[in-house]
Scaffold this motif. Sequence first.
Motif, mmCIF file in Angstrom:
data_model
loop_
_atom_site.group_PDB
_atom_site.id
_atom_site.type_symbol
_atom_site.label_atom_id
_atom_site.label_comp_id
_atom_site.label_asym_id
_atom_site.label_seq_id
_atom_site.Cartn_x
_atom_site.Cartn_y
_atom_site.Cartn_z
ATOM 1 N N UNK A 164 27.576 23.262 -18.099
ATOM 2 C CA UNK A 164 28.433 23.484 -19.154
ATOM 3 C C UNK A 164 27.327 23.978 -20.303
ATOM 4 N N UNK A 165 28.099 24.904 -21.134
ATOM 5 C CA UNK A 165 27.482 25.276 -22.481
ATOM 6 C C UNK A 165 28.343 25.903 -23.365
ATOM 7 N N UNK A 166 27.777 26.409 -24.410
ATOM 8 C CA UNK A 166 28.740 27.272 -25.267
ATOM 9 C C UNK A 166 28.203 28.573 -25.621
ATOM 10 N N UNK A 167 28.831 29.625 -25.977
ATOM 11 C CA UNK A 167 28.539 31.137 -26.350
ATOM 12 C C UNK A 167 27.826 30.483 -27.903
ATOM 13 N N UNK A 168 26.729 31.007 -28.033
ATOM 14 C CA UNK A 168 25.863 30.756 -29.457
ATOM 15 C C UNK A 168 25.511 32.196 -30.102
ATOM 16 N N UNK A 169 25.860 33.255 -29.665
ATOM 17 C CA UNK A 169 25.635 34.605 -30.354
ATOM 18 C C UNK A 169 25.339 35.710 -28.958
ATOM 19 N N UNK A 197 24.127 28.228 -24.721
ATOM 20 C CA UNK A 197 23.303 27.243 -24.911
ATOM 21 C C UNK A 197 23.437 26.425 -23.661
ATOM 22 N N UNK A 198 22.828 26.994 -22.419
ATOM 23 C CA UNK A 198 22.505 26.358 -21.108
ATOM 24 C C UNK A 198 21.088 26.937 -20.817
ATOM 25 N N UNK A 199 20.135 25.818 -20.497
ATOM 26 C CA UNK A 199 18.841 26.044 -20.092
ATOM 27 C C UNK A 199 19.058 26.575 -18.571
ATOM 28 N N UNK A 200 18.552 27.964 -18.540
ATOM 29 C CA UNK A 200 18.501 28.477 -17.161
ATOM 30 C C UNK A 200 17.185 28.198 -16.445
ATOM 31 N N UNK A 201 17.259 27.780 -15.148
ATOM 32 C CA UNK A 201 16.100 27.464 -14.307
ATOM 33 C C UNK A 201 15.852 28.588 -13.497
ATOM 34 N N UNK A 202 14.756 28.578 -12.745
ATOM 35 C CA UNK A 202 14.833 29.582 -11.618
ATOM 36 C C UNK A 202 15.766 29.601 -10.416
ATOM 37 N N UNK A 203 16.432 30.644 -10.289
ATOM 38 C CA UNK A 203 17.445 30.580 -9.116
ATOM 39 C C UNK A 203 18.715 31.068 -10.001
ATOM 40 N N UNK A 204 18.707 30.834 -11.433
ATOM 41 C CA UNK A 204 19.871 31.359 -12.234
ATOM 42 C C UNK A 204 20.365 32.707 -12.244
ATOM 43 N N UNK A 205 19.369 33.515 -12.110
ATOM 44 C CA UNK A 205 19.431 34.992 -12.220
ATOM 45 C C UNK A 205 20.757 35.474 -11.198
ATOM 46 N N UNK A 206 21.620 36.100 -11.759
ATOM 47 C CA UNK A 206 22.830 36.543 -11.017
ATOM 48 C C UNK A 206 24.069 35.638 -10.898
ATOM 49 N N UNK A 207 24.107 34.607 -11.656
ATOM 50 C CA UNK A 207 24.953 33.617 -11.511
ATOM 51 C C UNK A 207 26.112 33.971 -12.167
ATOM 52 N N UNK A 208 27.267 33.609 -12.057
ATOM 53 C CA UNK A 208 28.550 33.993 -12.737
ATOM 54 C C UNK A 208 28.698 32.885 -13.887
ATOM 55 N N UNK A 209 29.142 33.345 -15.222
ATOM 56 C CA UNK A 209 29.542 32.414 -16.246
ATOM 57 C C UNK A 209 30.862 32.661 -16.387
ATOM 58 N N UNK A 225 33.653 27.682 -24.962
ATOM 59 C CA UNK A 225 32.976 26.766 -23.786
ATOM 60 C C UNK A 225 32.724 27.726 -22.541
ATOM 61 N N UNK A 226 31.505 27.570 -21.731
ATOM 62 C CA UNK A 226 31.719 28.649 -20.724
ATOM 63 C C UNK A 226 30.740 27.577 -19.927
ATOM 64 N N UNK A 227 30.923 27.962 -18.549
ATOM 65 C CA UNK A 227 30.372 27.177 -17.216
ATOM 66 C C UNK A 227 29.553 28.252 -16.432
ATOM 67 N N UNK A 228 28.394 27.936 -15.921
ATOM 68 C CA UNK A 228 27.521 28.524 -15.189
ATOM 69 C C UNK A 228 27.276 28.003 -13.814
ATOM 70 N N UNK A 229 27.709 28.762 -12.702
ATOM 71 C CA UNK A 229 27.407 28.087 -11.155
ATOM 72 C C UNK A 229 26.283 28.905 -10.734
ATOM 73 N N UNK A 230 25.253 28.115 -10.173
ATOM 74 C CA UNK A 230 24.144 28.671 -9.703
ATOM 75 C C UNK A 230 23.491 27.637 -8.704
#
Length: 509
Positions: free
Chosen positions: A187-192, A202-214, A172-177
């Motif tokens: 929240x999402x999970x590592x899928x590969x 398994x997190x859908x990234x939207x515009x602005x997510x580039x450079x975010x910490x996971x 389980x991982x968490x992306x802040x953006x």
Amino acid sequence: MEQEKDKVLQQLEEESRNALVYIEAIPDTILTLHWRIYKFFNRNRSATYTNLHKFLSRINNNASKDAEKVSIAGTGFFIASDTLVTNIHVVAPAKTVAAKQIKVTKTPIYLPDHKDFPYACKKSVHKDPVLYTITGVIASDAKNDLVLLKVAEKCDAPLRLGNSENVKVGDRVYTLAYANAEYQCLAGTISGSDNRGWFEITTQFFPGYSGSPVLNSNGEIIGIACSMDRIGNDTLGFGGAVPANMLKVLFKETEKIEVFTRWQKLPDIYAHAIRVQADRKRAQGKHKAAIAKYNRLLNLNYSDSGVVYNNRGVAKSALDDHVGAIEDYDKAIQLSPSNPKAYYNRGLAKGRIGESKADQGVLAEARCYYQMAIDDYTEVINRDPKCGIAYNNRGWTQYLLAQVEIESGNRKAAQNLYQEAVSDSDEASRLQSKGTEVRAAIYHTRGAAKAGLGDHNGAIEDFNEAIRHNPKKARYYAERGKAKEALRQHEAAKADFQKAKEIDPNIEK
């Protein structure tokens, strides 16, 4: 259990909020008059966003809004009290970089459509952001799209680096953006992982997510969000992240601070900026301009030229130069044989040539191109067995090849191809659970193949689902009308044909 996941999400959002910044990269071509006045009076110094923001505020409180509408946006985070991390592609094309921390309020929301990661903390944005002055570049890694920026102001609570080697599929991982300037925690999970070793999430990234910490559940950085180089609409529900250990290596290279504008002129960084510009032109539908940029990039001996050939091929295909596109895809495959994307795009181009040959009645050539397209989709599936859209496209091409076999009098071969198309559509439906238009296309492929097998009732059921997912596609109504006509449901078929004509007056029955 679900409540515990939500608590972890909320806790990480609270603990990490002060370490994140919203980054805007303002290209010189869109600077407003107010920005140009400022730059005129500050030629001998770098145009830092802090001073620029204060200057513009004195002239007009809304002066920077024009730039915000067309600027490149991303996220950055503090890895040390005076060091920001983000992606190179966020800042490389910029004349002015703005880094600010937006004050927010706690307003958790939930995403019921996302089965595997239903919780998200989305925050309401307030005014009066905390501004940061970028004074230079500490280090960068063009291959992994990472840059460390020196900041004048201090962060009291930088994020902690974890060990990405310990990350496993299913974690389980968490992306802040800052997505569209709004603070989010997903929240999402590592899928590969992909062929570069980057994590798939398994997190859908939207515009602005580039450079975010996971982050992991301990609040440690295990990855840095970046664009995921997946195929077609299979990007739905997926994000990508550079492993944090790549950042650890870069963080040790902090001997000299480079002036930002000088750093931008370094060959790898300048080429990176050209690629960003080319990709943006292509995304805007300006394909000729994009091709010119890609040509320029190839002349610079860009390190990731396989991707450039692939993307130039996409632009050429959009201009119906499928032969030229195939040449580029061949080169991309030669340079990056393990990347399935060029095989997928080459399959699309060959399939389109096959359709053109079939329309002209040149059946032998159509058969050849369809078979080559099928072979390319098979290569994609061999390299990425979870690529649902590749199964669907192979199935659709098998259906088209079956049509050629019918016209050639090879009914048995056609029946086998129809059955293979149904099987591929079944697998595509199993793998591709997200994306209404993609789901609609899968049902349409299976419906068309069932109709070819004489199962018109089954075909109608699939066409019903295709229309439910995408009711604005004329072809779906027309195909359903044909199936109803085969069952002697003439009035119902007539209604479908009329509906298809309403949507697309040029469609043929």
